[in-house]
Scaffold this motif. Structure first.
Motif, short mmCIF file in Angstrom:
data_model
loop_
_atom_site.label_atom_id
_atom_site.label_comp_id
_atom_site.label_asym_id
_atom_site.label_seq_id
_atom_site.Cartn_x
_atom_site.Cartn_y
_atom_site.Cartn_z
N LEU A 178 0.81 -1.22 0.00
CA LEU A 178 0.00 0.00 0.00
C LEU A 178 0.85 1.27 0.00
O LEU A 178 0.40 2.32 -0.46
N LEU A 179 2.07 1.17 0.54
CA LEU A 179 2.92 2.36 0.64
C LEU A 179 3.35 2.91 -0.72
O LEU A 179 3.58 4.10 -0.85
N GLY A 180 3.43 2.06 -1.73
CA GLY A 180 3.87 2.51 -3.05
C GLY A 180 2.76 3.05 -3.92
O GLY A 180 3.02 3.49 -5.04
N GLN A 181 1.53 3.03 -3.44
CA GLN A 181 0.41 3.48 -4.26
C GLN A 181 0.22 5.00 -4.15
O GLN A 181 0.49 5.59 -3.11
N PRO A 182 -0.26 5.61 -5.23
CA PRO A 182 -0.53 7.06 -5.19
C PRO A 182 -1.89 7.32 -4.54
O PRO A 182 -2.92 7.00 -5.11
N TRP A 183 -1.89 7.90 -3.38
CA TRP A 183 -3.12 8.13 -2.62
C TRP A 183 -3.58 9.58 -2.66
O TRP A 183 -4.61 9.90 -2.08
N GLN A 184 -2.87 10.49 -3.31
CA GLN A 184 -3.18 11.91 -3.27
C GLN A 184 -4.65 12.16 -3.62
O GLN A 184 -5.16 11.51 -4.52
N PRO A 185 -5.30 13.04 -2.89
CA PRO A 185 -4.76 13.96 -1.90
C PRO A 185 -4.59 13.34 -0.51
O PRO A 185 -4.18 13.99 0.42
N GLU A 186 -4.92 12.06 -0.39
CA GLU A 186 -4.73 11.38 0.89
C GLU A 186 -3.25 11.03 1.05
O GLU A 186 -2.45 11.20 0.12
N ALA A 187 -2.90 10.54 2.25
CA ALA A 187 -1.53 10.13 2.50
C ALA A 187 -1.55 8.94 3.45
O ALA A 187 -2.47 8.78 4.25
N LEU A 188 -0.50 8.12 3.36
CA LEU A 188 -0.36 6.93 4.20
C LEU A 188 1.08 6.85 4.69
O LEU A 188 2.02 7.05 3.92
N ALA A 189 1.24 6.56 5.96
CA ALA A 189 2.55 6.30 6.55
C ALA A 189 2.39 5.10 7.49
O ALA A 189 1.28 4.82 7.96
N VAL A 190 3.48 4.41 7.74
CA VAL A 190 3.43 3.23 8.60
C VAL A 190 4.55 3.29 9.61
O VAL A 190 5.69 3.61 9.27
N LYS A 244 -10.06 6.31 0.61
CA LYS A 244 -9.61 5.09 -0.07
C LYS A 244 -8.52 4.40 0.73
O LYS A 244 -8.42 3.18 0.74
N VAL A 245 -7.69 5.18 1.42
CA VAL A 245 -6.62 4.60 2.25
C VAL A 245 -7.23 3.78 3.39
O VAL A 245 -6.85 2.63 3.62
N VAL A 246 -8.19 4.35 4.08
CA VAL A 246 -8.82 3.66 5.21
C VAL A 246 -9.55 2.41 4.72
O VAL A 246 -9.48 1.36 5.36
N ALA A 247 -10.22 2.51 3.57
CA ALA A 247 -10.91 1.34 3.02
C ALA A 247 -9.92 0.23 2.70
O ALA A 247 -10.16 -0.94 3.01
N ALA A 248 -8.79 0.58 2.09
CA ALA A 248 -7.78 -0.42 1.76
C ALA A 248 -7.20 -1.07 3.01
O ALA A 248 -7.00 -2.29 3.06
N LEU A 249 -6.94 -0.26 4.03
CA LEU A 249 -6.41 -0.80 5.29
C LEU A 249 -7.43 -1.71 5.96
O LEU A 249 -7.08 -2.77 6.48
N GLY A 250 -8.69 -1.32 5.92
CA GLY A 250 -9.75 -2.14 6.49
C GLY A 250 -9.89 -3.48 5.81
O GLY A 250 -10.05 -4.51 6.46
N LEU A 251 -9.83 -3.48 4.47
CA LEU A 251 -9.91 -4.74 3.73
C LEU A 251 -8.73 -5.65 4.05
O LEU A 251 -8.89 -6.86 4.19
N LEU A 252 -7.57 -5.07 4.15
CA LEU A 252 -6.36 -5.85 4.40
C LEU A 252 -6.28 -6.38 5.82
O LEU A 252 -5.89 -7.52 6.05
N LEU A 253 -6.69 -5.57 6.80
CA LEU A 253 -6.47 -5.93 8.20
C LEU A 253 -7.73 -6.35 8.96
O LEU A 253 -7.62 -6.94 10.04
N GLY A 254 -8.91 -6.03 8.45
CA GLY A 254 -10.15 -6.42 9.13
C GLY A 254 -10.19 -5.94 10.57
O GLY A 254 -9.89 -4.78 10.86
N ASP A 255 -10.54 -6.84 11.48
CA ASP A 255 -10.64 -6.44 12.89
C ASP A 255 -9.29 -6.48 13.59
O ASP A 255 -9.21 -6.34 14.80
N GLY A 256 -8.21 -6.62 12.82
CA GLY A 256 -6.86 -6.58 13.38
C GLY A 256 -6.34 -5.17 13.58
O GLY A 256 -5.16 -4.96 13.86
N VAL A 257 -7.22 -4.19 13.42
CA VAL A 257 -6.83 -2.79 13.56
C VAL A 257 -7.99 -2.03 14.22
O VAL A 257 -9.15 -2.38 14.04
N THR A 258 -7.64 -1.05 15.01
CA THR A 258 -8.64 -0.14 15.57
C THR A 258 -8.14 1.28 15.33
O THR A 258 -6.95 1.54 15.45
N SER A 259 -9.04 2.15 14.94
CA SER A 259 -8.59 3.50 14.57
C SER A 259 -9.09 4.55 15.54
O SER A 259 -10.16 4.42 16.13
#
Length: 185
Positions: free
Chosen positions: A121-133, A150-165
Motif C-alpha cells: 500500500l505504501l507505493g500506491q498514489p493516494w493523493q490527496p490522501e496520505a499513508l505512513a506506517v 480510499k486509504v482507510v478502506a484499503a487498510l480495512g480490507l487488508l487488516l479487518g478487525d486486526g486494527v482499531t482506529s
C-alpha cells in the motif's frame, strides 16, 4: 504512575452507533475488578489508561476481551500497548503535525507484525490522501473524511478487525493523560 507499569487499552467498535454500548464507568470498574490500578478513560469510545503491574500488554488484552464478554456481554477486540509502545506510536507518525488532527487517523495494529502486510500500500498514489506506517500503527490523512477515504478502506480490507482506529486528536488526549498533562474524561 510509573511509566513501565502503564498501559493503554483501545477497544474496537465501542459506542459507535447503537451497537456495543459500554459506559466508561463500567469499563473503569471492569478494569479495576481485573486488578488494574489508577484506571482512567478518555472520551466515550473505549480508551483507557491504567497501571498493569507486571502483566504484559498481550495478556491484558486477552483478559479485558474475556471480561467484556463475561461481565458486560460485549464482544470487542482489544489492543493494549505499554506506555513506551504508545510513545513510539506517537513519535513515528510522520504525517503529524502537518495535518488537521480530526482528519488524521492512527490505525493501531492488534498484531505489530502486520506492518509487513502494508508494504504494497505504501507505493500506491493516494493523493490527496496520505499513508505512513510505523511499528505499531498505520497513519492515514483523510482530507475528505474517513468515510470517503480510499486509504482507510484499503487498510480495512487488508487488516479487518486486526486494527482499531482513532483520530489524532483522540490519540493526543490519550498521550496527554499518559504524560500527566491532561485529565480523564
Amino acid at each position: 504512575m510509573e511509566e513501565n507499569n502503564r498501559q493503554v487499552a483501545l477497544l474496537r467498535g465501542i459506542n459507535v452507533g447503537r451497537a456495543k454500548r459500554v459506559a466508561m464507568a463500567d469499563l473503569r470498574k471492569l478494569l479495576a475488578d481485573l486488578g488494574y490500578g489508577d484506571v482512567r478513560t478518555v472520551l466515550n469510545s473505549g480508551n483507557a489508561v491504567f497501571q498493569a503491574g507486571s502483566v504484559p500488554p498481550a495478556t491484558s488484552a486477552t483478559r479485558i476481551e474475556e471480561a467484556l464478554v463475561l461481565k458486560l456481554g460485549v464482544a470487542a477486540r482489544v489492543t493494549v500497548l505499554s506506555a513506551s509502545q504508545f510513545a513510539e506510536l506517537m513519535a513515528q507518525n510522520t504525517l503529524a503535525p502537518g495535518y488537521d488532527p480530526a482528519r488524521l487517523l492512527a490505525l493501531v495494529l492488534n498484531r505489530p507484525a502486520d506492518t509487513a502486510r502494508l508494504a504494497p500500500l505504501l507505493g500506491q498514489p493516494w493523493q490527496p490522501e496520505a499513508l505512513a506506517v510505523g511499528s505499531w500503527a498505520a497513519y492515514a490523512w483523510c482530507p475528505d473524511g474517513v468515510l470517503a477515504s480510499k486509504v482507510v478502506a484499503a487498510l480495512g480490507l487488508l487488516l479487518g478487525d486486526g486494527v482499531t482506529s482513532r483520530n489524532w486528536a483522540t490519540m493526543q488526549k490519550i498521550d496527554g493523560l499518559l504524560n500527566g498533562s491532561a485529565t480523564a474524561a
